[in-house]
Design a protein around this motif. Structure first.
Motif, PDB file in Angstrom:
ATOM      1  N   ARG A  85      -2.582 101.294   0.606  1.00  0.00           N
ATOM      2  CA  ARG A  85      -3.017 102.378  -0.411  1.00  0.00           C
ATOM      3  C   ARG A  85      -4.871 101.987  -0.349  1.00  0.00           C
ATOM      4  O   ARG A  85      -5.967 101.614  -0.785  1.00  0.00           O
ATOM      5  CB  ARG A  85      -2.682 101.416  -1.797  1.00  0.00           C
ATOM      6  N   GLN A  86      -4.651 102.083   1.249  1.00  0.00           N
ATOM      7  CA  GLN A  86      -6.816 101.497   1.954  1.00  0.00           C
ATOM      8  C   GLN A  86      -7.193 102.553   2.053  1.00  0.00           C
ATOM      9  O   GLN A  86      -8.145 102.877   1.895  1.00  0.00           O
ATOM     10  CB  GLN A  86      -6.977 100.339   1.848  1.00  0.00           C
ATOM     11  N   GLY A  87      -6.857 103.686   2.149  1.00  0.00           N
ATOM     12  CA  GLY A  87      -7.394 104.536   3.271  1.00  0.00           C
ATOM     13  C   GLY A  87      -6.527 105.004   4.625  1.00  0.00           C
ATOM     14  O   GLY A  87      -6.912 105.926   5.419  1.00  0.00           O
ATOM     15  N   ILE A  88      -5.859 104.085   4.937  1.00  0.00           N
ATOM     16  CA  ILE A  88      -6.052 104.161   6.680  1.00  0.00           C
ATOM     17  C   ILE A  88      -4.798 105.041   6.509  1.00  0.00           C
ATOM     18  O   ILE A  88      -4.457 105.645   7.844  1.00  0.00           O
ATOM     19  CB  ILE A  88      -5.049 102.705   6.889  1.00  0.00           C
ATOM     20  N   GLY A  89      -3.314 104.746   6.274  1.00  0.00           N
ATOM     21  CA  GLY A  89      -2.636 106.163   5.848  1.00  0.00           C
ATOM     22  C   GLY A  89      -2.699 107.104   6.463  1.00  0.00           C
ATOM     23  O   GLY A  89      -2.910 108.566   7.266  1.00  0.00           O
ATOM     24  N   ARG A  90      -3.977 108.007   5.158  1.00  0.00           N
ATOM     25  CA  ARG A  90      -4.677 108.814   5.634  1.00  0.00           C
ATOM     26  C   ARG A  90      -5.334 109.136   6.612  1.00  0.00           C
ATOM     27  O   ARG A  90      -5.215 110.602   6.339  1.00  0.00           O
ATOM     28  CB  ARG A  90      -5.284 108.764   4.034  1.00  0.00           C
ATOM     29  N   ASP A  91      -6.040 108.153   6.869  1.00  0.00           N
ATOM     30  CA  ASP A  91      -7.330 108.989   8.223  1.00  0.00           C
ATOM     31  C   ASP A  91      -6.216 109.404   9.458  1.00  0.00           C
ATOM     32  O   ASP A  91      -6.315 109.504  10.006  1.00  0.00           O
ATOM     33  CB  ASP A  91      -8.479 107.609   8.304  1.00  0.00           C
ATOM     34  N   ILE A  92      -5.454 107.889   9.701  1.00  0.00           N
ATOM     35  CA  ILE A  92      -4.257 108.224  10.870  1.00  0.00           C
ATOM     36  C   ILE A  92      -3.859 109.745  10.798  1.00  0.00           C
ATOM     37  O   ILE A  92      -3.607 110.680  11.286  1.00  0.00           O
ATOM     38  CB  ILE A  92      -3.021 107.597  11.409  1.00  0.00           C
ATOM     39  N   PHE A  93      -3.661 109.972   9.904  1.00  0.00           N
ATOM     40  CA  PHE A  93      -2.332 111.246   9.377  1.00  0.00           C
ATOM     41  C   PHE A  93      -3.618 112.844   9.713  1.00  0.00           C
ATOM     42  O   PHE A  93      -3.644 113.456   9.989  1.00  0.00           O
ATOM     43  CB  PHE A  93      -1.462 110.911   7.866  1.00  0.00           C
ATOM     44  N   ALA A  94      -4.750 111.823   8.759  1.00  0.00           N
ATOM     45  CA  ALA A  94      -6.348 113.353   8.968  1.00  0.00           C
ATOM     46  C   ALA A  94      -5.618 113.743  10.151  1.00  0.00           C
ATOM     47  O   ALA A  94      -6.648 114.525  10.939  1.00  0.00           O
ATOM     48  CB  ALA A  94      -7.061 112.854   8.174  1.00  0.00           C
ATOM     49  N   GLU A  95      -6.350 112.297  11.215  1.00  0.00           N
ATOM     50  CA  GLU A  95      -6.436 112.852  12.707  1.00  0.00           C
ATOM     51  C   GLU A  95      -5.597 113.188  13.751  1.00  0.00           C
ATOM     52  O   GLU A  95      -5.265 114.485  14.561  1.00  0.00           O
ATOM     53  CB  GLU A  95      -6.615 111.507  12.601  1.00  0.00           C
ATOM     54  N   LEU A  96      -4.266 112.890  13.494  1.00  0.00           N
ATOM     55  CA  LEU A  96      -3.312 113.420  14.072  1.00  0.00           C
ATOM     56  C   LEU A  96      -2.933 115.206  13.361  1.00  0.00           C
ATOM     57  O   LEU A  96      -2.980 115.801  14.212  1.00  0.00           O
ATOM     58  CB  LEU A  96      -1.922 112.658  13.084  1.00  0.00           C
ATOM     59  N   GLU A  97      -3.200 115.547  12.716  1.00  0.00           N
ATOM     60  CA  GLU A  97      -3.114 117.040  12.088  1.00  0.00           C
ATOM     61  C   GLU A  97      -4.165 117.569  13.363  1.00  0.00           C
ATOM     62  O   GLU A  97      -4.165 119.082  13.608  1.00  0.00           O
ATOM     63  CB  GLU A  97      -3.706 116.965  10.272  1.00  0.00           C
ATOM     64  N   THR A  98      -5.328 117.286  14.397  1.00  0.00           N
ATOM     65  CA  THR A  98      -6.204 118.257  14.816  1.00  0.00           C
ATOM     66  C   THR A  98      -5.976 118.197  15.552  1.00  0.00           C
ATOM     67  O   THR A  98      -6.359 118.413  17.170  1.00  0.00           O
ATOM     68  CB  THR A  98      -7.420 117.870  14.414  1.00  0.00           C
ATOM     69  N   CYS A  99      -4.943 116.902  16.156  1.00  0.00           N
ATOM     70  CA  CYS A  99      -4.436 116.905  17.638  1.00  0.00           C
ATOM     71  C   CYS A  99      -3.444 117.965  18.559  1.00  0.00           C
ATOM     72  O   CYS A  99      -3.703 117.790  19.680  1.00  0.00           O
ATOM     73  CB  CYS A  99      -3.353 115.574  17.714  1.00  0.00           C
ATOM     74  N   PHE A 100      -2.703 119.233  17.242  1.00  0.00           N
ATOM     75  CA  PHE A 100      -2.211 119.586  18.005  1.00  0.00           C
ATOM     76  C   PHE A 100      -2.544 121.339  17.715  1.00  0.00           C
ATOM     77  O   PHE A 100      -2.020 121.884  17.018  1.00  0.00           O
ATOM     78  CB  PHE A 100      -0.484 119.179  17.978  1.00  0.00           C
ATOM     79  N   PRO A 101      -3.853 121.925  18.426  1.00  0.00           N
ATOM     80  CA  PRO A 101      -4.036 123.332  18.066  1.00  0.00           C
ATOM     81  C   PRO A 101      -3.595 124.674  18.311  1.00  0.00           C
ATOM     82  O   PRO A 101      -3.363 125.213  17.319  1.00  0.00           O
ATOM     83  CB  PRO A 101      -5.369 123.351  18.933  1.00  0.00           C
TER      84      PRO A 101
END
Length: 167
Positions: free
Chosen positions: A98-114
Motif C-alpha cells: 500500500r505504498q505504490g510499489i506494486g503499482r510502479d512494478i505493474f506500470a513498468e511491466l505494461e510497457t515491456c511488451f510492445p
C-alpha cells in the motif's frame, strides 16, 4: 524510495526470499502452510527463477532501494494466446504494501511488451486485496480455471484481462 529495474542473477536470492515471505503471508490462511510450502518448493527453486530470468520473451522486475528488494513482478508472452502477455508474479513485501510499489512494478511491466494487446493473469478467488488491486488497474474478470491438470496447483483461480495501451 524504491526504483523499479530489471532483475539480474545477483537479485535471485533476495527475490526468492521475498516470494517465500509473500506467499506465506498471502496463502497460509487460505490453503495451509504445508500446501504453500509445496508450491514454493516447486515454483521458486533457484533453477526456476534463473529460467524466468533467462527467458527472452519475458521480464523479471524488482523494486530496489539500494539495500532491499521491496517487490517483484514477472510477466511473459503467452505461447498459447496471440498478442497476450501473462502476468505471472506481482508481489510486494507484506510490510511495504500500500505504498505504490506494486503499482510502479505493474506500470513498468505494461510497457515491456510492445507486441502485446492484452495482459492476462490468474488470481486466487479469496485474495480480495489482489482482486481489488487488479480491478483498480483496469482488469476485468473473463473466466475461471480449476488448475486441475497434472502438474498444476489444484487451486482454482479467476482469470482477469486488461487491454494494453494503444490497442
Amino acid at each position: 524510495m524504491y526504483f523499479v529495474r530489471t532483475a539480474g542473477e545477483r537479485d535471485l536470492e533476495k527475490v526468492r526470499a521475498l516470494l517465500v515471505e509473500s506467499f506465506h503471508a498471502t496463502y497460509d490462511e487460505l490453503h495451509g502452510k504445508t500446501k504453500v510450502d509445496e508450491l514454493i518448493a516447486r515454483l521458486f527453486t533457484p533453477a526456476a527463477l534463473k529460467a524466468r530470468l533467462a527467458r527472452k520473451d519475458a521480464e523479471l522486475l524488482v523494486a530496489d532501494n539500494g539495500r532491499n528488494i521491496g517487490g517483484v513482478g514477472y510477466a511473459a508472452m503467452s505461447p498459447a494466446l496471440t498478442k497476450t502477455v501473462m502476468l505471472h508474479l506481482l508481489y510486494v513485501n507484506p510490510s511495504l504494501q500500500r505504498q505504490g510499489i506494486g503499482r510502479d512494478i505493474f506500470a513498468e511491466l505494461e510497457t515491456c511488451f510492445p507486441d502485446a494487446e492484452i495482459m492476462r493473469l490468474e488470481v486466487e478467488p479469496q485474495n480480495a486485496a489482489a482482486i481489488a488491486f487488479y480491478g483498480a488497474h483496469g482488469f476485468a474478470e473473463v473466466g475461471r480455471s480449476e488448475n486441475s491438470a497434472p502438474g498444476q496447483s489444484g487451486i482454482p483461480s479467476l482469470i482477469f484481462e486488461k487491454p494494453l495501451e494503444g490497442h
